[in-house]
Design a protein around this motif. Structure first.
Motif, PDB file in Angstrom:
ATOM      1  N   GLY A   1       6.605   5.482 -13.873  1.00  0.00           N
ATOM      2  CA  GLY A   1       6.721   4.193 -13.182  1.00  0.00           C
ATOM      3  C   GLY A   1       5.970   4.164 -11.862  1.00  0.00           C
ATOM      4  O   GLY A   1       5.627   3.096 -11.363  1.00  0.00           O
ATOM      5  N   HIS A   2       5.729   5.355 -11.291  1.00  0.00           N
ATOM      6  CA  HIS A   2       5.025   5.413 -10.006  1.00  0.00           C
ATOM      7  C   HIS A   2       3.618   5.994 -10.137  1.00  0.00           C
ATOM      8  O   HIS A   2       3.038   6.467  -9.163  1.00  0.00           O
TER       9      HIS A   2
ATOM     10  N   CYS B   1       4.801  -1.314  -3.929  1.00  0.00           N
ATOM     11  CA  CYS B   1       5.939  -0.751  -4.674  1.00  0.00           C
ATOM     12  C   CYS B   1       6.939  -0.152  -3.698  1.00  0.00           C
ATOM     13  O   CYS B   1       6.570   0.259  -2.592  1.00  0.00           O
TER      14      CYS B   1
ATOM     15  N   CYS C   1       8.129   2.656  -3.624  1.00  0.00           N
ATOM     16  CA  CYS C   1       7.857   4.071  -3.331  1.00  0.00           C
ATOM     17  C   CYS C   1       6.917   4.230  -2.148  1.00  0.00           C
ATOM     18  O   CYS C   1       6.681   5.349  -1.694  1.00  0.00           O
TER      19      CYS C   1
ATOM     20  N   CYS D   1       1.801   0.401  -8.766  1.00  0.00           N
ATOM     21  CA  CYS D   1       2.520   1.261  -9.715  1.00  0.00           C
ATOM     22  C   CYS D   1       2.946   0.463 -10.952  1.00  0.00           C
ATOM     23  O   CYS D   1       3.218  -0.736 -10.864  1.00  0.00           O
TER      24      CYS D   1
END
Ligand SMILES: [Zn+2]
Length: 302
Positions: free
Chosen positions: A159-160, A178, A180, A185
Motif C-alpha cells: 500500500g505504501h 499519503c 505515511c 502510494c
C-alpha cells in the motif's frame, strides 16, 4: 475429543477473542471487549482476560495466537502500531511473563493470509499473497503454509509503494499525499479512502465510498480504480509471483471487482505470462483471529 484453538484480534478499538474448532478451524464462539488505550499494562491485562475466556470456553489451556496491526520486530518482539499503546514494547514477552507460555503474535495482514491459505480461498496454493483493501491497504505473504519470514517484521507493505508514473499519466491523476508522509502510494487510490480520493478528483465533490455505487460517475471511477488495482496486482506478481492472490476488506466486497481487475490486467500482462489467480477471501472479518489461531496450532504441533 474436540480440537480447539483460539485467536485474538487486537485492534485500536476492540479486542476480539474467537474460539475455533475442528480440522477446518471453524468459528465456534467469540467475545469482544474494548481496547484499553491508556497504558500498555492495561492492554496486556485485557489480552490476558481474553485468553482466560478462551481457555474457559474450551475447558483447557488450548493454543492461542494474537494478531495486531503494525510492525513486530522478529528479534526483539518490539511492537509498533499507530492506534495501540505498545510503544515499542514486546506483547509476547509481557504475556510470557504473566502466563509462563509463549504465544505467537503476528501482523494482522499476515494472519489474514494464513487464514485464507488454510481451508480458505488460497487452500492448496504453495504461495499466497493476501491483499486487504479496507480503509487502508494491508498485505501478507504465506509460503508453504507458514507466514513468510520478514527480516524487519514488515508485512507486505504494498500500500505504501508508489503507483507507477505510467498509471498516473494515463489516468490523468495527480500524485496524492499519503498518511505515511510520501505521495502517490497505492493506498491513496485503491483503499476505501482511495476510492473517495478518485471520486473527488473526477467529480469535484466529496462522495463517501459506500455511496459511489449509486453515483452517475460510478463506472468511470471504478474503471480507474480497477486500472490502479491491476497495477498493484502486477507489482505483486513481479515481486512475489504468488500461486494465488486473495482479496479481502470492504472494497473487495464491491460487486464484480475481480472481473474488473482481470479486464484491466489484460493491458498490463508481461509477454505470455498469464494473470495471477485472484479470488475473494472466504473467512470475512474473523480472518485475523483465525490466522492467529492457526499459527498457534502450528507452533504447538512443532
Ligand atoms: Zn504511503
Amino acid at each position: 475429543m474436540t480440537t480447539f484453538c483460539g485467536g485474538i484480534d487486537l485492534g485500536g478499538t476492540k479486542i476480539e477473542a474467537r474460539l475455533f474448532t475442528g480440522p477446518q478451524v471453524e468459528s465456534h464462539s467469540f467475545h469482544r471487549i474494548d481496547t484499553p488505550t491508556d497504558s500498555f499494562d492495561a492492554m496486556v491485562a485485557a489480552l490476558i482476560e481474553q485468553i482466560h475466556w478462551l481457555w474457559g470456553q474450551a475447558g483447557q489451556d488450548i493454543p492461542v495466537g494474537v494478531c495486531m496491526p503494525g510492525v513486530i520486530d522478529p528479534r526483539s518482539g518490539a511492537c509498533h502500531a499507530a492506534n495501540i499503546p505498545c510503544n515499542g514494547q514486546s506483547i509476547q514477552d509481557a504475556l510470557h511473563h504473566k502466563l509462563g507460555k509463549t504465544l505467537p503474535v503476528l501482523n494482522d495482514a499476515m494472519a489474514f493470509t494464513m487464514s485464507e491459505a488454510h481451508h480458505g480461498a488460497g487452500h492448496g496454493a504453495q504461495s499466497v499473497f493476501g491483499l486487504i483493501m479496507g480503509t487502508g491497504i494491508g498485505g501478507g505473504y504465506v509460503l508453504s503454509g507458514d507466514a513468510a519470514f520478514r527480516y524487519n517484521g514488515l508485512s507486505v507493505e504494498i500500500g505504501h509503494i508508489g503507483v507507477p508514473a505510467r498509471a498516473l499519466d494515463r489516468n490523468g491523476l495527480p500524485s496524492l499525499p499519503c498518511g505515511c508522509g510520501k505521495s502517490g502510494c497505492y493506498e491513496t487510490y485503491i483503499s476505501g479512502r482511495g476510492l473517495e480520493n478518485l471520486a473527488k478528483h473526477l467529480t469535484g465533490s466529496k462522495i463517501a465510498a459506500p455511496e459511489i455505487s449509486d453515483h452517475s460517475s460510478c463506472d468511470q471511477i471504478m474503471k480507474i480504480w480497477a486500472d490502479i488495482a491491476a497495477e498493484c496486482i502486477y507489482t505483486a506478481q513481479f515481486m512475489l509471483d504468488p500461486s494465488a492472490i486473495i482479496l479481502g476488506g470492504g472494497v473487495s466486497r464491491i460487486a464484480g471487482v475481480i472481473d474488473m481487475i482481470y479486464d484491466q490486467f489484460e493491458d498490463l500482462r508481461f509477454a505470455d505470462i498469464p494473470a495471477p489467480t485472484i479470488a475473494l477471501a472466504q473467512h470475512g472479518d474473523s480472518s485475523g483471529a483465525r490466522g492467529a489461531a492457526i499459527a498457534a496450532q502450528k507452533a504447538a504441533a512443532a
